[in-house]
Scaffold this active site. Structure first.
Site, PDB file in Angstrom:
ATOM      1  N   CYS A  58       0.382   6.240   9.762  1.00 12.17           N
ATOM      2  CA  CYS A  58       1.459   5.209  10.218  1.00 12.17           C
ATOM      3  C   CYS A  58       1.109   3.828  10.975  1.00 12.17           C
ATOM      4  O   CYS A  58       0.677   4.070  12.032  1.00 12.17           O
ATOM      5  CB  CYS A  58       2.892   6.341  10.544  1.00 12.17           C
ATOM      6  SG  CYS A  58       3.289   7.157   9.956  1.00 12.17           S
ATOM      7  N   CYS A  90       6.925  -7.119   6.715  1.00  9.18           N
ATOM      8  CA  CYS A  90       8.107  -6.420   7.452  1.00  9.18           C
ATOM      9  C   CYS A  90       8.314  -7.697   8.952  1.00  9.18           C
ATOM     10  O   CYS A  90       7.883  -7.991   9.398  1.00  9.18           O
ATOM     11  CB  CYS A  90       8.025  -5.059   7.494  1.00  9.18           C
ATOM     12  SG  CYS A  90       9.834  -4.424   8.855  1.00  9.18           S
ATOM     13  N   GLU A 123       0.757  -1.255   0.246  1.00 13.73           N
ATOM     14  CA  GLU A 123       0.428  -0.514   0.458  1.00 13.73           C
ATOM     15  C   GLU A 123       0.941   0.833   0.038  1.00 13.73           C
ATOM     16  O   GLU A 123       2.227   1.235   0.303  1.00 13.73           O
ATOM     17  CB  GLU A 123      -0.734  -0.384   1.262  1.00 13.73           C
ATOM     18  CG  GLU A 123      -1.935  -1.132   1.403  1.00 13.73           C
ATOM     19  CD  GLU A 123      -3.000  -1.378   2.029  1.00 13.73           C
ATOM     20  OE1 GLU A 123      -4.126  -1.367   2.343  1.00 13.73           O
ATOM     21  OE2 GLU A 123      -2.342  -0.990   3.778  1.00 13.73           O
ATOM     22  N   CYS A 149       3.714   8.602   0.836  1.00 13.85           N
ATOM     23  CA  CYS A 149       3.934   7.497   1.732  1.00 13.85           C
ATOM     24  C   CYS A 149       3.748   6.192   1.371  1.00 13.85           C
ATOM     25  O   CYS A 149       2.517   6.036   0.547  1.00 13.85           O
ATOM     26  CB  CYS A 149       3.254   7.316   2.393  1.00 13.85           C
ATOM     27  SG  CYS A 149       4.058   6.607   3.786  1.00 13.85           S
ATOM     28  N   CYS A 194       8.477  -5.038  15.010  1.00 16.08           N
ATOM     29  CA  CYS A 194       7.621  -4.037  15.890  1.00 16.08           C
ATOM     30  C   CYS A 194       5.869  -4.308  16.099  1.00 16.08           C
ATOM     31  O   CYS A 194       5.523  -4.393  15.995  1.00 16.08           O
ATOM     32  CB  CYS A 194       8.059  -2.217  15.696  1.00 16.08           C
ATOM     33  SG  CYS A 194       9.799  -2.421  14.472  1.00 16.08           S
ATOM     34  N   CYS A 240       3.367  -2.317  15.286  1.00 20.97           N
ATOM     35  CA  CYS A 240       3.104  -1.716  13.799  1.00 20.97           C
ATOM     36  C   CYS A 240       1.948  -2.516  13.452  1.00 20.97           C
ATOM     37  O   CYS A 240       2.753  -4.216  13.286  1.00 20.97           O
ATOM     38  CB  CYS A 240       3.967  -1.509  13.119  1.00 20.97           C
ATOM     39  SG  CYS A 240       4.178  -1.396  11.737  1.00 20.97           S
TER      40      CYS A 240
HETATM   41  N1  SAH Z   1      10.094   0.474   8.858  1.00 17.22           N
HETATM   42  C1  SAH Z   1      10.342   1.912   9.162  1.00 17.22           C
HETATM   43  C2  SAH Z   1       9.722   2.348   8.620  1.00 17.22           C
HETATM   44  C3  SAH Z   1       8.228   2.185   8.076  1.00 17.22           C
HETATM   45  S1  SAH Z   1       7.193   2.196   9.166  1.00 17.22           S
HETATM   46  C4  SAH Z   1      10.582   2.300  10.500  1.00 17.22           C
HETATM   47  O1  SAH Z   1      10.126   1.973  11.630  1.00 17.22           O
HETATM   48  O2  SAH Z   1      10.812   3.534  10.283  1.00 17.22           O
HETATM   49  C5  SAH Z   1       6.872   4.383   9.317  1.00 17.22           C
HETATM   50  C6  SAH Z   1       6.258   4.721  10.349  1.00 17.22           C
HETATM   51  O3  SAH Z   1       5.936   4.661  11.499  1.00 17.22           O
HETATM   52  C7  SAH Z   1       7.528   4.522  11.928  1.00 17.22           C
HETATM   53  O4  SAH Z   1       8.458   5.572  13.152  1.00 17.22           O
HETATM   54  C8  SAH Z   1       6.913   3.216  12.652  1.00 17.22           C
HETATM   55  O5  SAH Z   1       7.766   3.164  14.406  1.00 17.22           O
HETATM   56  C9  SAH Z   1       5.059   4.337  13.105  1.00 17.22           C
HETATM   57  N2  SAH Z   1       4.389   3.731  13.082  1.00 17.22           N
HETATM   58  C10 SAH Z   1       4.864   2.257  13.057  1.00 17.22           C
HETATM   59  N3  SAH Z   1       3.612   1.336  13.568  1.00 17.22           N
HETATM   60  C11 SAH Z   1       2.323   2.589  13.572  1.00 17.22           C
HETATM   61  C12 SAH Z   1       1.540   2.726  14.659  1.00 17.22           C
HETATM   62  N4  SAH Z   1       0.301   1.878  14.940  1.00 17.22           N
HETATM   63  N5  SAH Z   1       0.950   4.080  14.882  1.00 17.22           N
HETATM   64  C13 SAH Z   1       1.737   4.971  14.983  1.00 17.22           C
HETATM   65  N6  SAH Z   1       2.754   5.010  13.855  1.00 17.22           N
HETATM   66  C14 SAH Z   1       3.526   3.681  13.974  1.00 17.22           C
HETATM   67 FE1  SF4 Z   2       8.879  -2.890  10.657  1.00 18.11          FE
HETATM   68 FE2  SF4 Z   2       6.803  -1.521  11.505  1.00 18.11          FE
HETATM   69 FE3  SF4 Z   2       8.950  -1.870  12.316  1.00 18.11          FE
HETATM   70 FE4  SF4 Z   2       8.666  -0.159  10.576  1.00 18.11          FE
HETATM   71  S1  SF4 Z   2       7.967   0.005  12.536  1.00 18.11           S
HETATM   72  S2  SF4 Z   2      10.330  -1.399  11.446  1.00 18.11           S
HETATM   73  S3  SF4 Z   2       7.491  -1.693   8.990  1.00 18.11           S
HETATM   74  S4  SF4 Z   2       7.758  -3.825  11.545  1.00 18.11           S
END
Ligand code: SAH
Ligand code: SF4
Length: 383
Positions: A359, A136, A111, A129, A140, A143
């Site tokens: 995000c 991934c 997406e 974006c 995390c 996420c």
């Molecule tokens: N993998 C990279 C880029 C994609 S995620 C990274 O982790 O930076 C982009 C941003 O969205 C990151 O800062 C991540 O921590 C944040 N993010 C992930 N899940 C989220 C959520 N549920 N609410 C707000 N931000 C989130």
């Molecule tokens: Fe991967 Fe989501 Fe962690 Fe970014 S925030 S590294 S997309 S698992």
């Protein structure tokens, strides 16, 4: 720049039909295109022309590249193609945010999101974006993409094409103002293609944005940060921090066990950044986990001496996650604490929440549903 209507027929779009015998030029940089033209017996400047057609004009059909000789276009069609994407689904939220789901060759879905920028008047300006991986591997805890696991890396062409395809849908006066690699995936885990796509989209002849307006967000792969900054000169880097101590960060971001805060912040201090460029630290605010004023003070202390700004992201919810989004007052109190300590700190607005376009809310629903059926393991912030 005038744009032709989107060509819906030839050549074969990824996800519909693959022609392995023909080389996909989408994703190739100018020097690679020049080398390919050389193989076809053409002078190197043809590479420059092809680059301008493929990226600057977004053209996918050789027959419409009218300043190339007929003979050259014939040779190109025999050996090559220009891959493109058509959205499998596209949805718009009330705030103007539009989410696209693309189906890639092999069936994976990714997406991307087009986000309106605040503007008092004049034609719309957008941020874009995009995704660098389907799913991934970083896992995390907060996420949704992380729940999918890694499906596959995207090619440079697939990364760049998300932007080019969305640009085909803009009105004549509309423009993308900046591009962020903040969709699905970890760009530094798909290093080569992400760097190539960033160089392509920030190339002056690609009609994208300048490197200054292109930001790549990373979970903090400390060992490769400097290398990425060198691979894409002038690019903006955003580092996802989310905690000021290793115990909390380790629970939220498993990769912290490999590159802890000391190693990560050292890498950030040593980044070869152009003057006046600052690193952005992203910090997802999770109620009761990392959002206390004391957390803000500890964060400010750790960031002392780094040329940076902090971008706070109130957590965007998705079903089944063991977190809560803090109240706006608590978010503002956290921000004020950082400002009091001398940092620049902003709060990212969550655009597109109702269509799950904010995000951390991007995912391939079908694959996610499949995984949930197979492995209903709960994810816990407490590790
Ligand atoms: N993998 C990279 C880029 C994609 S995620 C990274 O982790 O930076 C982009 C941003 O969205 C990151 O800062 C991540 O921590 C944040 N993010 C992930 N899940 C989220 C959520 N549920 N609410 C707000 N931000 C989130
Ligand atoms: Fe991967 Fe989501 Fe962690 Fe970014 S925030 S590294 S997309 S698992």
């Amino acid at each position: 720049m005038e744009r032709e209507p989107f060509p819906l027929l030839p050549p074969d779009p990824p996800g519909r039909r693959l022609d392995p015998d023909r080389l996909d030029l989408k994703g190739m940089e100018e020097t690679e295109l020049a080398a390919f033209c050389g193989e076809l017996g053409e002078p190197p400047y043809r590479g420059r022309q092809l680059f301008a057609w493929i990226y600057g004009r977004g053209e996918c059909a050789f027959e419409r590249m009218t300043d190339l000789s007929k003979e050259f276009r014939r040779k190109l069609s025999e050996r090559a193609r220009v891959g493109f994407l058509a959205p499998a689904r596209s949805e718009e939220a009330g705030d103007g945010t539009r989410k696209y789901a693309w189906e890639l060759a092999g069936g994976a879905r990714v997406e991307s999101v087009k986000i309106p920028m605040p503007r008092a008047e004049g034609p719309a300006r957008w941020a874009f974006c995009l995704s660098t991986q389907a799913g991934c591997a970083m896992g995390c805890a907060f996420c949704l993409t992380g729940r999918m696991g890694l499906v596959r890396d995207l090619s440079a062409g697939e990364i760049a094409e998300q932007f080019l395809a969305a640009r085909r849908g803009l009105g004549p006066e509309e423009r993308f103002h900046n591009i962020v690699f903040m969709g699905m995936g970890e760009p530094l885990e798909n290093f080569g293609p992400s760097a190539a796509a960033a160089r392509i989209l920030s190339h002056p002849r690609a009609g994208g944005v300048s490197a200054r307006r292109l930001t790549v967000s990373t979970v903090g792969v400390a060992s490769r940060l400097a290398e990425f900054a060198r691979a894409v000169p002038g690019v903006g880097l955003a580092v996802s921090l989310h905690a000021a101590d290793d115990a909390t960060r380790g629970r939220l971001v498993p990769v912290n066990r490999k590159w802890g805060l000391d190693a990560l912040l050292r890498a950030c201090r040593e980044l070869p950044l152009p003057e006046r460029r600052r690193v952005t630290f992203e910090y997802v605010l999770l109620q009761g986990v990392n959002d206390a004023p004391g957390d803000a003070r500890r964060l400010a202390a750790r960031l002392r001496g780094i040329r940076c700004k902090v971008n706070l992201l109130p957590w965007n919810p998705f079903p089944g996650a063991p977190f809560e989004r803090p109240s706006p007052e608590r978010v503002e109190a956290f921000r004020r604490e950082l400002v009091r300590a001398g940092l620049t700190a902003t709060v990212r607005q969550s655009k597109g929440l109702p269509i799950r376009a904010a995000c951390g809310q991007l995912a391939d629903d079908e694959r996610l549903a499949g995984r949930a059926r197979k492995a209903p393991a709960p994810v816990s912030a407490r590790g």
